[in-house]
Design a protein around this motif. Structure first.
Motif, PDB file in Angstrom:
ATOM      1  N   HIS A 198      77.441 -23.605  56.203  1.00 30.13           N
ATOM      2  CA  HIS A 198      78.476 -23.939  55.215  1.00 30.13           C
ATOM      3  C   HIS A 198      78.304 -25.370  54.730  1.00 30.13           C
ATOM      4  O   HIS A 198      78.499 -25.665  53.549  1.00 30.13           O
ATOM      5  N   CYS A 199      77.956 -26.261  55.650  1.00 28.37           N
ATOM      6  CA  CYS A 199      77.751 -27.671  55.311  1.00 28.37           C
ATOM      7  C   CYS A 199      76.709 -27.810  54.214  1.00 28.37           C
ATOM      8  O   CYS A 199      76.954 -28.445  53.187  1.00 28.37           O
ATOM      9  N   VAL A 200      75.526 -27.228  54.426  1.00 27.56           N
ATOM     10  CA  VAL A 200      74.448 -27.396  53.450  1.00 27.56           C
ATOM     11  C   VAL A 200      74.677 -26.559  52.193  1.00 27.56           C
ATOM     12  O   VAL A 200      74.146 -26.879  51.135  1.00 27.56           O
ATOM     13  N   ALA A 201      75.487 -25.513  52.296  1.00 28.94           N
ATOM     14  CA  ALA A 201      75.848 -24.756  51.090  1.00 28.94           C
ATOM     15  C   ALA A 201      76.757 -25.613  50.202  1.00 28.94           C
ATOM     16  O   ALA A 201      76.644 -25.586  48.973  1.00 28.94           O
ATOM     17  N   GLN A 202      77.652 -26.372  50.823  1.00 29.87           N
ATOM     18  CA  GLN A 202      78.564 -27.230  50.069  1.00 29.87           C
ATOM     19  C   GLN A 202      77.874 -28.484  49.553  1.00 29.87           C
ATOM     20  O   GLN A 202      78.236 -28.996  48.499  1.00 29.87           O
ATOM     21  N   ASP A 203      76.911 -28.996  50.312  1.00 29.59           N
ATOM     22  CA  ASP A 203      76.192 -30.212  49.920  1.00 29.59           C
ATOM     23  C   ASP A 203      74.709 -30.006  50.205  1.00 29.59           C
ATOM     24  O   ASP A 203      74.189 -30.443  51.227  1.00 29.59           O
ATOM     25  N   PRO A 204      73.997 -29.330  49.290  1.00 32.77           N
ATOM     26  CA  PRO A 204      72.601 -28.977  49.543  1.00 32.77           C
ATOM     27  C   PRO A 204      71.652 -30.172  49.641  1.00 32.77           C
ATOM     28  O   PRO A 204      70.510 -29.999  50.056  1.00 32.77           O
ATOM     29  N   VAL A 205      72.097 -31.364  49.291  1.00 30.34           N
ATOM     30  CA  VAL A 205      71.222 -32.536  49.382  1.00 30.34           C
ATOM     31  C   VAL A 205      71.547 -33.403  50.607  1.00 30.34           C
ATOM     32  O   VAL A 205      71.096 -34.534  50.707  1.00 30.34           O
ATOM     33  N   TYR A 206      72.288 -32.853  51.552  1.00 34.22           N
ATOM     34  CA  TYR A 206      72.671 -33.564  52.769  1.00 34.22           C
ATOM     35  C   TYR A 206      71.577 -33.338  53.814  1.00 34.22           C
ATOM     36  O   TYR A 206      71.608 -32.364  54.567  1.00 34.22           O
ATOM     37  N   SER A 207      70.604 -34.226  53.871  1.00 33.51           N
ATOM     38  CA  SER A 207      69.448 -34.024  54.744  1.00 33.51           C
ATOM     39  C   SER A 207      69.845 -33.971  56.221  1.00 33.51           C
ATOM     40  O   SER A 207      69.240 -33.214  56.990  1.00 33.51           O
ATOM     41  N   ALA A 208      70.839 -34.724  56.629  1.00 31.52           N
ATOM     42  CA  ALA A 208      71.280 -34.677  58.032  1.00 31.52           C
ATOM     43  C   ALA A 208      71.819 -33.293  58.380  1.00 31.52           C
ATOM     44  O   ALA A 208      71.661 -32.820  59.508  1.00 31.52           O
ATOM     45  N   GLY A 209      72.448 -32.643  57.414  1.00 29.86           N
ATOM     46  CA  GLY A 209      72.937 -31.280  57.635  1.00 29.86           C
ATOM     47  C   GLY A 209      71.795 -30.308  57.879  1.00 29.86           C
ATOM     48  O   GLY A 209      71.852 -29.467  58.783  1.00 29.86           O
ATOM     49  N   TRP A 210      70.747 -30.430  57.089  1.00 34.24           N
ATOM     50  CA  TRP A 210      69.574 -29.565  57.270  1.00 34.24           C
ATOM     51  C   TRP A 210      68.914 -29.817  58.621  1.00 34.24           C
ATOM     52  O   TRP A 210      68.497 -28.874  59.307  1.00 34.24           O
ATOM     53  N   LYS A 211      68.817 -31.089  58.997  1.00 38.64           N
ATOM     54  CA  LYS A 211      68.187 -31.441  60.271  1.00 38.64           C
ATOM     55  C   LYS A 211      68.959 -30.826  61.442  1.00 38.64           C
ATOM     56  O   LYS A 211      68.370 -30.206  62.329  1.00 38.64           O
ATOM     57  N   LEU A 212      70.283 -30.965  61.419  1.00 37.93           N
ATOM     58  CA  LEU A 212      71.083 -30.427  62.514  1.00 37.93           C
ATOM     59  C   LEU A 212      71.114 -28.902  62.483  1.00 37.93           C
ATOM     60  O   LEU A 212      71.139 -28.263  63.537  1.00 37.93           O
ATOM     61  N   LEU A 213      71.078 -28.307  61.290  1.00 42.10           N
ATOM     62  CA  LEU A 213      71.029 -26.844  61.200  1.00 42.10           C
ATOM     63  C   LEU A 213      69.770 -26.324  61.884  1.00 42.10           C
ATOM     64  O   LEU A 213      69.834 -25.344  62.635  1.00 42.10           O
ATOM     65  N   GLY A 214      68.650 -26.963  61.643  1.00 38.60           N
ATOM     66  CA  GLY A 214      67.430 -26.552  62.323  1.00 38.60           C
ATOM     67  C   GLY A 214      67.552 -26.655  63.835  1.00 38.60           C
ATOM     68  O   GLY A 214      67.142 -25.755  64.577  1.00 38.60           O
ATOM     69  N   LYS A 215      68.142 -27.738  64.305  1.00 38.46           N
ATOM     70  CA  LYS A 215      68.330 -27.907  65.753  1.00 38.46           C
ATOM     71  C   LYS A 215      69.232 -26.810  66.321  1.00 38.46           C
ATOM     72  O   LYS A 215      68.989 -26.294  67.413  1.00 38.46           O
ATOM     73  N   ALA A 216      70.276 -26.463  65.571  1.00 37.66           N
ATOM     74  CA  ALA A 216      71.186 -25.415  66.039  1.00 37.66           C
ATOM     75  C   ALA A 216      70.466 -24.069  66.116  1.00 37.66           C
ATOM     76  O   ALA A 216      70.610 -23.329  67.099  1.00 37.66           O
ATOM     77  N   TRP A 217      69.700 -23.745  65.075  1.00 37.51           N
ATOM     78  CA  TRP A 217      68.960 -22.473  65.098  1.00 37.51           C
ATOM     79  C   TRP A 217      67.963 -22.446  66.255  1.00 37.51           C
ATOM     80  O   TRP A 217      67.823 -21.416  66.926  1.00 37.51           O
ATOM     81  N   LEU A 218      67.275 -23.545  66.488  1.00 38.62           N
ATOM     82  CA  LEU A 218      66.315 -23.579  67.583  1.00 38.62           C
ATOM     83  C   LEU A 218      67.032 -23.388  68.919  1.00 38.62           C
ATOM     84  O   LEU A 218      66.574 -22.617  69.767  1.00 38.62           O
ATOM     85  N   ALA A 219      68.154 -24.058  69.097  1.00 35.90           N
ATOM     86  CA  ALA A 219      68.924 -23.917  70.338  1.00 35.90           C
ATOM     87  C   ALA A 219      69.461 -22.501  70.503  1.00 35.90           C
ATOM     88  O   ALA A 219      69.636 -22.022  71.627  1.00 35.90           O
ATOM     89  N   ALA A 220      69.693 -21.813  69.376  1.00 36.48           N
ATOM     90  CA  ALA A 220      70.181 -20.431  69.420  1.00 36.48           C
ATOM     91  C   ALA A 220      69.034 -19.446  69.649  1.00 36.48           C
ATOM     92  O   ALA A 220      69.267 -18.243  69.755  1.00 36.48           O
ATOM     93  N   GLY A 221      67.799 -19.954  69.687  1.00 38.46           N
ATOM     94  CA  GLY A 221      66.658 -19.091  69.962  1.00 38.46           C
ATOM     95  C   GLY A 221      65.971 -18.529  68.736  1.00 38.46           C
ATOM     96  O   GLY A 221      65.157 -17.618  68.848  1.00 38.46           O
ATOM     97  N   ASP A 222      66.274 -19.050  67.568  1.00 41.52           N
ATOM     98  CA  ASP A 222      65.665 -18.550  66.331  1.00 41.52           C
ATOM     99  C   ASP A 222      64.772 -19.633  65.716  1.00 41.52           C
ATOM    100  O   ASP A 222      65.190 -20.380  64.831  1.00 41.52           O
ATOM    101  N   ALA A 223      63.534 -19.712  66.224  1.00 38.64           N
ATOM    102  CA  ALA A 223      62.600 -20.728  65.750  1.00 38.64           C
ATOM    103  C   ALA A 223      62.229 -20.524  64.285  1.00 38.64           C
ATOM    104  O   ALA A 223      61.968 -21.492  63.570  1.00 38.64           O
ATOM    105  N   ASP A 224      62.208 -19.277  63.824  1.00 42.55           N
ATOM    106  CA  ASP A 224      61.908 -19.007  62.413  1.00 42.55           C
ATOM    107  C   ASP A 224      62.968 -19.618  61.502  1.00 42.55           C
ATOM    108  O   ASP A 224      62.646 -20.280  60.516  1.00 42.55           O
ATOM    109  N   ALA A 225      64.232 -19.379  61.827  1.00 44.29           N
ATOM    110  CA  ALA A 225      65.325 -19.934  61.020  1.00 44.29           C
ATOM    111  C   ALA A 225      65.324 -21.456  61.101  1.00 44.29           C
ATOM    112  O   ALA A 225      65.594 -22.131  60.107  1.00 44.29           O
ATOM    113  N   ALA A 226      65.003 -21.988  62.266  1.00 37.91           N
ATOM    114  CA  ALA A 226      64.934 -23.445  62.423  1.00 37.91           C
ATOM    115  C   ALA A 226      63.855 -24.017  61.513  1.00 37.91           C
ATOM    116  O   ALA A 226      64.090 -25.002  60.797  1.00 37.91           O
ATOM    117  N   ALA A 227      62.685 -23.389  61.512  1.00 34.25           N
ATOM    118  CA  ALA A 227      61.583 -23.871  60.669  1.00 34.25           C
ATOM    119  C   ALA A 227      61.957 -23.803  59.191  1.00 34.25           C
ATOM    120  O   ALA A 227      61.646 -24.724  58.424  1.00 34.25           O
TER     121      ALA A 227
END
Length: 108
Positions: free
Chosen positions: A42-71
């Motif tokens: 939702h964060c990056v959908a609301q502000d698609p140029v928020y690079s910190a949001g993208w970075k943390l989203l990748g970390k969350a996906w990786l922690a959730a076990g989805d390396a593809d989504a993280a990448a």
């Protein structure tokens, strides 16, 4: 991080990219990566140029076990960071993405 006040703000209709980022960070820190990823999307959908949001989203996906989504998140984040001139975020996400790509390749 005290999540209940943040959740109350969201429930009251005060949604924003920063609020979603804060909820995502708090949930990730609390060991709830899938819930964190939902807020960070939702964060990056609301502000698609928020690079910190993208970075943390990748970390969350990786922690959730989805390396593809993280990448994928980091790839988008790298593009955003490049457009923003945010070299540090670009470098960090490039390293994270290479690691995720290796994990995906190792799985076969």
């Amino acid at each position: 991080m005290d999540l209940p006040p943040l959740q109350r703000m969201l429930d009251a209709g005060r949604d924003s990219a920063l609020l979603r980022f804060s909820l995502g960070k708090g949930l990730l820190d609390a060991g709830e990566p899938a819930q964190a990823a939902a807020h960070l999307q939702h964060c990056v959908a609301q502000d698609p140029v928020y690079s910190a949001g993208w970075k943390l989203l990748g970390k969350a996906w990786l922690a959730a076990g989805d390396a593809d989504a993280a990448a994928r998140a980091w790839q988008e984040g790298i593009a955003v960071a490049q457009r923003n001139g945010d070299k540090q975020a670009e470098k960090e996400m490039a390293v994270f993405k290479r690691r995720a790509d290796k994990a995906v390749a190792a799985r076969g």
